[in-house]
Design a protein around this motif. Sequence first.
Motif, short mmCIF file in Angstrom:
data_model
loop_
_atom_site.label_atom_id
_atom_site.label_comp_id
_atom_site.label_asym_id
_atom_site.label_seq_id
_atom_site.Cartn_x
_atom_site.Cartn_y
_atom_site.Cartn_z
N ARG A 33 -6.12 -46.29 5.50
CA ARG A 33 -5.77 -47.40 6.39
C ARG A 33 -5.84 -46.94 7.84
O ARG A 33 -5.55 -45.79 8.14
CB ARG A 33 -4.36 -47.91 6.09
CG ARG A 33 -4.18 -48.51 4.71
CD ARG A 33 -2.74 -48.97 4.48
NE ARG A 33 -1.82 -47.85 4.27
CZ ARG A 33 -0.94 -47.41 5.16
NH1 ARG A 33 -0.83 -48.01 6.34
NH2 ARG A 33 -0.14 -46.40 4.88
N SER A 47 -3.95 -44.34 9.73
CA SER A 47 -2.55 -44.75 9.68
C SER A 47 -1.92 -44.45 8.33
O SER A 47 -0.69 -44.45 8.20
CB SER A 47 -2.44 -46.25 9.97
OG SER A 47 -2.99 -46.55 11.23
N GLY A 48 -2.74 -44.19 7.32
CA GLY A 48 -2.21 -43.88 5.99
C GLY A 48 -3.35 -43.63 5.03
O GLY A 48 -4.52 -43.84 5.34
N LYS A 90 -5.40 -41.06 2.06
CA LYS A 90 -5.73 -39.67 1.78
C LYS A 90 -7.22 -39.44 1.95
O LYS A 90 -8.03 -40.26 1.51
CB LYS A 90 -5.30 -39.31 0.35
CG LYS A 90 -5.54 -37.87 -0.05
CD LYS A 90 -5.02 -37.61 -1.46
CE LYS A 90 -5.26 -36.17 -1.90
NZ LYS A 90 -4.73 -35.91 -3.27
N GLU A 105 -3.27 -36.64 4.48
CA GLU A 105 -2.49 -37.38 3.50
C GLU A 105 -1.23 -37.87 4.19
O GLU A 105 -0.24 -37.15 4.31
CB GLU A 105 -2.15 -36.52 2.28
CG GLU A 105 -1.51 -37.33 1.15
CD GLU A 105 -1.40 -36.56 -0.15
OE1 GLU A 105 -1.11 -37.20 -1.17
OE2 GLU A 105 -1.60 -35.33 -0.15
N ASN A 106 -1.32 -39.09 4.70
CA ASN A 106 -0.25 -39.67 5.53
C ASN A 106 0.13 -38.73 6.67
O ASN A 106 1.29 -38.58 7.02
CB ASN A 106 0.96 -40.00 4.65
CG ASN A 106 0.64 -41.06 3.62
OD1 ASN A 106 -0.03 -42.04 3.91
ND2 ASN A 106 1.09 -40.86 2.39
#
Length: 238
Positions: free
Chosen positions: A14, A64-65, A67, A77-78
């Motif tokens: 994201r 934004s998020g 992996k 990864e976040n």
Amino acid sequence: MADQRKGIHIEGLRKQFGTGETAVDALKDVNLRVVPGEVVGLIGPSGSGKSTLLKCLGAVIEPSGGKMTLGGQTIFENGWRIADLRALRRDRIGFVFQAPHLVSFLDVVDNVALLPMLAGQSNTEARRRALELLGALDVAHRARAMPSQLSGGEQQRVSIARALINRPPVILADEPTAPLDSERAMAVMRILQQMARQYETAVIVVTHDEKIIPTFKRLYRIRDGRTEEEAAEGRTIP
């Protein structure tokens, strides 16, 4: 056989620009995989998120998020899992652009050898490796030429050699055939496919170029920030 755990793996990626009422979701839920030795196409209309996805994969902007795993290593990864993003881009990701972006005051061999030189490799070894790649791409005879003396197709071959020089597990190609005629565009795709197989490199090609789309065995279409895999022809390039 290529290690299927390597290559490119993206899960639930994201990217949001802005906050609150002005927030824009450029990438909403991107899932994508490219195995070593494979060239995969990424298509979609302008504004669909292609460039944003490529910038995230190239560690140019932070997602934004989700992996991202490149070459068997989780890089995001976040949050970033790599401390030195510049070294990541230099050593593990090769970039091929619509414009070759060759350094005008360096000859062909030094344009290709520049990255390993900057990484600390001896000039002699970097140039030896550059000449080897230029030979594989059939432009070794232009090694001492300046970029301005090259044809468009030759410049793009040199840019591919530069992308491969550090043996990256991943190559990101952004509209690499856009300025080329059909014959030269097919030559570039043939080279990318050959190099992907030879070096077990995972390659993503972002394109609007209809003439090369039949050459992909797999395609992803990005629409409204989400990806869908599509069947493709996988036509052999003569």
